[in-house]
Design a protein around this motif. Structure first.
Motif, mmCIF file in Angstrom:
data_model
loop_
_atom_site.group_PDB
_atom_site.id
_atom_site.type_symbol
_atom_site.label_atom_id
_atom_site.label_comp_id
_atom_site.label_asym_id
_atom_site.label_seq_id
_atom_site.Cartn_x
_atom_site.Cartn_y
_atom_site.Cartn_z
ATOM 1 N N PHE A 41 0.832 -1.200 0.000
ATOM 2 C CA PHE A 41 0.000 0.000 0.000
ATOM 3 C C PHE A 41 0.872 1.259 0.000
ATOM 4 C CE2 PHE A 41 -3.310 2.712 2.234
ATOM 5 C CZ PHE A 41 -4.294 2.580 1.263
ATOM 6 N N PHE A 82 -4.124 -7.849 4.331
ATOM 7 C CA PHE A 82 -4.900 -6.796 4.993
ATOM 8 C C PHE A 82 -6.079 -7.405 5.759
ATOM 9 C CE2 PHE A 82 -8.063 -3.406 5.216
ATOM 10 C CZ PHE A 82 -7.308 -2.386 5.765
ATOM 11 N N ALA A 99 -1.790 0.299 8.905
ATOM 12 C CA ALA A 99 -1.916 -0.155 7.519
ATOM 13 C C ALA A 99 -2.823 0.759 6.706
ATOM 14 C CB ALA A 99 -2.471 -1.586 7.514
ATOM 15 N N GLY A 100 -2.699 2.058 6.912
ATOM 16 C CA GLY A 100 -3.585 2.980 6.187
ATOM 17 C C GLY A 100 -5.023 2.563 6.418
ATOM 18 N N MET A 101 -5.293 2.113 7.640
ATOM 19 C CA MET A 101 -6.608 1.514 7.908
ATOM 20 C C MET A 101 -7.655 2.575 8.250
ATOM 21 S SD MET A 101 -7.669 -1.486 10.537
ATOM 22 C CE MET A 101 -6.722 -2.781 9.753
ATOM 23 N N THR A 102 -8.725 2.559 7.471
ATOM 24 C CA THR A 102 -9.813 3.511 7.676
ATOM 25 C C THR A 102 -10.665 3.097 8.873
ATOM 26 O OG1 THR A 102 -9.847 3.866 5.296
ATOM 27 C CG2 THR A 102 -11.804 4.577 6.527
ATOM 28 N N ARG A 107 -15.438 -2.304 11.841
ATOM 29 C CA ARG A 107 -14.110 -2.635 12.382
ATOM 30 C C ARG A 107 -14.045 -2.280 13.870
ATOM 31 N NH1 ARG A 107 -10.661 -0.291 7.194
ATOM 32 N NH2 ARG A 107 -11.142 -2.030 5.799
ATOM 33 N N TYR A 149 -10.599 -3.909 1.278
ATOM 34 C CA TYR A 149 -10.311 -2.475 1.359
ATOM 35 C C TYR A 149 -11.639 -1.711 1.381
ATOM 36 C CZ TYR A 149 -5.333 -2.906 -0.072
ATOM 37 O OH TYR A 149 -3.999 -3.179 -0.156
ATOM 38 N N THR A 150 -11.582 -0.465 1.837
ATOM 39 C CA THR A 150 -12.804 0.334 1.847
ATOM 40 C C THR A 150 -13.334 0.581 0.433
ATOM 41 O OG1 THR A 150 -11.292 2.173 2.289
ATOM 42 C CG2 THR A 150 -12.713 1.501 4.084
ATOM 43 N N ASP A 186 -7.687 3.992 -2.495
ATOM 44 C CA ASP A 186 -7.350 5.217 -1.764
ATOM 45 C C ASP A 186 -6.478 6.154 -2.617
ATOM 46 O OD1 ASP A 186 -7.852 2.901 -0.026
ATOM 47 O OD2 ASP A 186 -7.519 4.287 1.635
ATOM 48 N N TYR A 214 -7.565 7.529 8.519
ATOM 49 C CA TYR A 214 -6.730 6.393 8.893
ATOM 50 C C TYR A 214 -6.394 6.468 10.383
ATOM 51 C CZ TYR A 214 -5.526 5.875 3.872
ATOM 52 O OH TYR A 214 -5.557 5.696 2.514
HETATM 53 N N1 GLN Z 1 -7.936 2.564 3.633
HETATM 54 C C1 GLN Z 1 -8.317 1.306 3.087
HETATM 55 C C2 GLN Z 1 -8.996 0.462 4.134
HETATM 56 O O1 GLN Z 1 -8.909 0.732 5.282
HETATM 57 C C3 GLN Z 1 -7.153 0.545 2.482
HETATM 58 C C4 GLN Z 1 -6.098 0.220 3.480
HETATM 59 C C5 GLN Z 1 -4.979 -0.655 2.970
HETATM 60 O O2 GLN Z 1 -5.022 -1.239 1.973
HETATM 61 N N2 GLN Z 1 -3.912 -0.782 3.648
HETATM 62 O O3 GLN Z 1 -9.622 -0.490 3.809
#
Ligand code: GLN
Length: 253
Positions: A41, A82, A99-102, A107, A149-150, A186, A214
């Motif tokens: 990512f 992921f 992990a750039g997690m929204t 969740r 992913y979102t 994203d 995130y």
């Molecule tokens: N922001 C997106 C999500 O949370 C993708 C995150 C990612 O791929 N690491 O699903």
């Protein structure tokens, strides 16, 4: 008397050794924070020959390292899919996921989130000659997303059929090869892919795709770690560290 002191000293020494081995007087405190990520990512996490931590590099990896450093600890990175991150937190395989997690309601039922550290949104990557101008133009197109992913959640909610891939690179390759018409992902990651692959462009639709935030996820109730993470994030947000990382790792404007 002298003998007595010696015996006492031996007893104390032995007790210290046993305590050291079994960590009496409380739970053994680890000096590492085990972060889980999905290094697929960019610019948040990717595999590089020499990274900030081992082979891993990116904005999130630098943030993880700083959080550990701020708390006199060491960061370890475990790379996984992921989709596995939340389960790995729940079963204690990792302490936190970066992990750039929204932040998403579904969740939040499984893990606790830190304060947000990055504002994001979904965008569409298309071929340069594509006629897609807004999200509803995807209705009769072949859509690719990445599993879990979102972007997948968004397209599903819009009610359009789609195909999901395990990695962003796989979905983008499908687009490059003309096997699909659009990839929803994203924005910052999309920008990287467009930079790395000729003939692609980004189409935004702020009305169709809501803003996302995130954050770092920890096990439900792990306030001790969450406090450490939040304090460090607050500092990095206010002193410009995270903004600087965005500039360092992102594509040039
Ligand atoms: N922001 C997106 C999500 O949370 C993708 C995150 C990612 O791929 N690491 O699903």
């Amino acid at each position: 008397m002298k003998k007595m002191t010696k015996v006492m000293a031996t007893v104390i020494a032995m007790a210290m050794i046993i305590c050291g081995l079994t960590a009496c007087g409380g739970e053994a405190k680890s000096n590492t924070i085990k972060f889980g990520t999905n290094a697929e990512f960019p610019p948040f996490e990717f595999v590089a020959a020499n990274g900030v931590i081992g082979q891993f590099d990116g904005i999130d990896i630098a943030i993880a390292k700083q959080i550990a450093e701020d708390n006199g600890m060491t960061a370890e990175i475990e790379n996984m899919e992921f989709d596995s991150l939340l389960i790995a937190i729940q079963n204690g395989q990792i302490d936190a996921a970066i992990a750039g997690m929204t932040i998403k309601e579904e969740r939040k039922e499984k893990v606790d989130f830190s304060i947000p550290y990055y504002q994001a949104t979904q965008v569409m990557i298309v071929k340069e000659d594509s006629d897609i101008q807004k999200a509803s133009d995807m209705a009769d197109k072949k859509i690719c997303v990445i599993q879990g992913y979102t972007g997948e959640i968004c397209v599903k909610e819009m009610g359009y059929p789609y195909e999901s891939f395990k990695k962003g690179t796989e979905a983008v390759l499908e687009l490059v090869n003309g096997k699909c018409d659009v990839v929803v992902i994203d924005a910052a990651t999309a920008k990287k892919y467009v930079q790395d692959n000729a003939g692609l462009k980004i189409v935004e639709d702020a009305e169709a795709f809501e803003g996302e935030e995130y954050a770092i996820a920890v096990k439900k109730g792990n306030t001790e770690l969450l406090d450490k993470i939040n304090k460090s994030l607050e500092k990095m947000l206010s002193d410009g560290t995270i903004a600087d990382l965005g500039i360092k790792y992102s594509v040039a404007e």
